[in-house]
Each structure stands twice: as structure tokens, then as C-alpha cells.
Design an enzyme around this catalytic site. Structure first.
Site: not given
Length: 240
Positions: A10, A58
Site C-alpha cells: 500500500d 480494485n
């Protein structure tokens, strides 16, 4: 040393934005560091490294960002797999790869086949992956293999053997970069007893030095698996 390390990568977008660059530049920078980290893990004796590359959620991101991520995946398979294979790295991709373009599916299968005999370390890439999806698929796969049995007969070991990670040990250490403190639907079943390490370091800056910090932290943990500390100490003394 943990056998299986899993990482939620991330912070790519924020790394780029801090430098007044598009988010896609952050993804490119993050992908560029994967090879060195895999090799560092292998040198440290870690046998399995799972990276969360693309989640089932996503797809909701902007189209150009999704396109960039797909392109980076293809590029990685083209440019890096030979050198990783030479270093003894086995590639395994988990997730619903049927959701990808046919060309990418072919490259994934080819890379997996080309590295199937490698034993230094297994690099497991979670792509179009979700932990809930994984558990649901495991139940469906078990039922398909046992059509005469009721789901009431399904056991934990039987379900585990139908997960996408069936040939891998459960996660020992789960790392999330970027400062967030959640596991975001990643390896839910496999991380039931994982040690969770959260760092503010953004993924493009997470290197071997940062990994070693997490390993040092892990070495200081007492993993009880539901037992008391006294029981663990007693068992350790018996082994010694």
C-alpha cells in the site's frame, strides 16, 4: 524466521502524489522494487512470499490506473521472470485470473509452468484476489469434488485443502505498508494466527532494510495459538 510472509503493498499512489506525479508512476516505482525484495527474502531463508497485487475491489479504481496495473503485470512477467527463475524463484498466481485478458492469462500460465520446479522461494502473487472469494471458491470446489456429501460434513482441513494456497503453509507474518491498519480482505483464512505488522513506510520505499525491521519485530513475538505463555515456554524447554 517466518516460513510465509504476506505483504499488502500500500502507498504507491501517495508516494507519487507527494512528488507531484500521477498515481500510475507510483505503481511503476513499486513494481520496480519487487525483484530485489524477493531475492532478499530468499537470502533470509523465507520460503513463501505472497504479495497483494490486485484485489477484487480494485476494479472500481479509475480505468487508466487499472490499465496501468495490468500493463505492469504483463511487463513484470516479460522482463523479470527469467532472472527470478535463474535465482530459483517459483511463481504462483492466486485469484480469479479468468477475469483478466486472454494474453495476460497465457503469460501467467507460461510463467508458472516455467518456474514450477524452482525451490529457493515461492513468490505468490494475489491478483484479482479476495479472501472471501477464496473461501467461497473452496467450499464450491469441495462440494463439486464430493457431490454425495452434505456441506455439514465439510471440515476445516478439507476446506483448507481447497483454498488457492493449499500447497503453502499458513501466513506467519502479514505486513501492510502505507500506514493503514487493516487487512482488506487479504488471505482471511490463511492469516488467522498471523502476526500483523503495520508500517508507515510507503510501498515504493519498503526495501530489504525495512523488511529486516519487520523480521526483528517478528522474532520478539510469542506465538501462542490459543495457549498460555507458560505452556509455550514449557513446550520449548522440552524440545531443547
Amino acid at each position: 524466521m517466518p516460513q510465509h510472509v504476506a505483504i499488502i503493498m500500500d502507498g504507491n499512489g501517495r508516494w507519487a502524489q507527494k512528488r507531484f506525479m500521477p498515481r500510475t508512476a507510483g505503481h511503476a516505482k513499486g513494481a520496480a522494487g519487487v525483484k530485489a525484495l524477493v531475492e532478499h527474502c530468499a537470502k533470509q531463508g523465507i520460503k513463501y512470499l505472497t504479495l497483494f497485487a490486485f484485489s477484487t475491489e480494485n476494479w472500481q479504481r479509475p480505468a487508466d490506473e487499472v490499465s496501468t496495473l495490468m500493463g505492469l503485470f504483463v511487463q513484470y512477467l516479460e522482463k523479470e521472470m527469467k532472472s527470478l527463475a535463474d535465482a530459483g524463484v517459483r511463481l504462483k498466481v492466486i485469484g480469479d485470473v479468468a477475469g483478466f485478458a486472454p494474453e495476460l492469462q497465457q503469460r501467467i500460465h507460461a510463467a508458472e509452468a516455467a518456474t514450477a520446479s524452482k525451490t529457493a522461494i515461492t513468490l505468490c502473487v494475489a491478483a484479482n484476489y479476495g479472501g472471501r472469494w477464496d473461501v467461497l471458491q473452496a467450499v464450491k470446489n469441495w462440494q463439486a469434488a464430493n457431490p454425495q456429501q452434505s456441506v455439514a460434513e465439510l471440515t476445516e482441513p478439507a476446506l483448507a485443502q481447497n483454498l488457492s494456497t493449499a500447497d503453502m503453509p499458513e501466513v506467519d507474518l502479514l505486513i501492510r505498508t502505507g500506514g493503514e491498519q487493516r487487512i482488506s480482505n487479504f488471505l482471511l483464512w490463511q492469516s488467522a494466527y498471523a502476526e500483523l505488522y503495520f508500517t508507515d513506510v510507503l510501498w515504493p520505499e519498503f526495501d530489504g532494510i525495512e523488511l529486516d525491521k519487520s523480521l526483528k519485530w517478528y522474532s520478539q513475538r510469542t506465538r501462542r495459538f490459543g495457549k498460555t505463555t507458560e505452556q509455550i515456554v514449557g513446550e520449548t524447554e522440552k524440545v531443547q
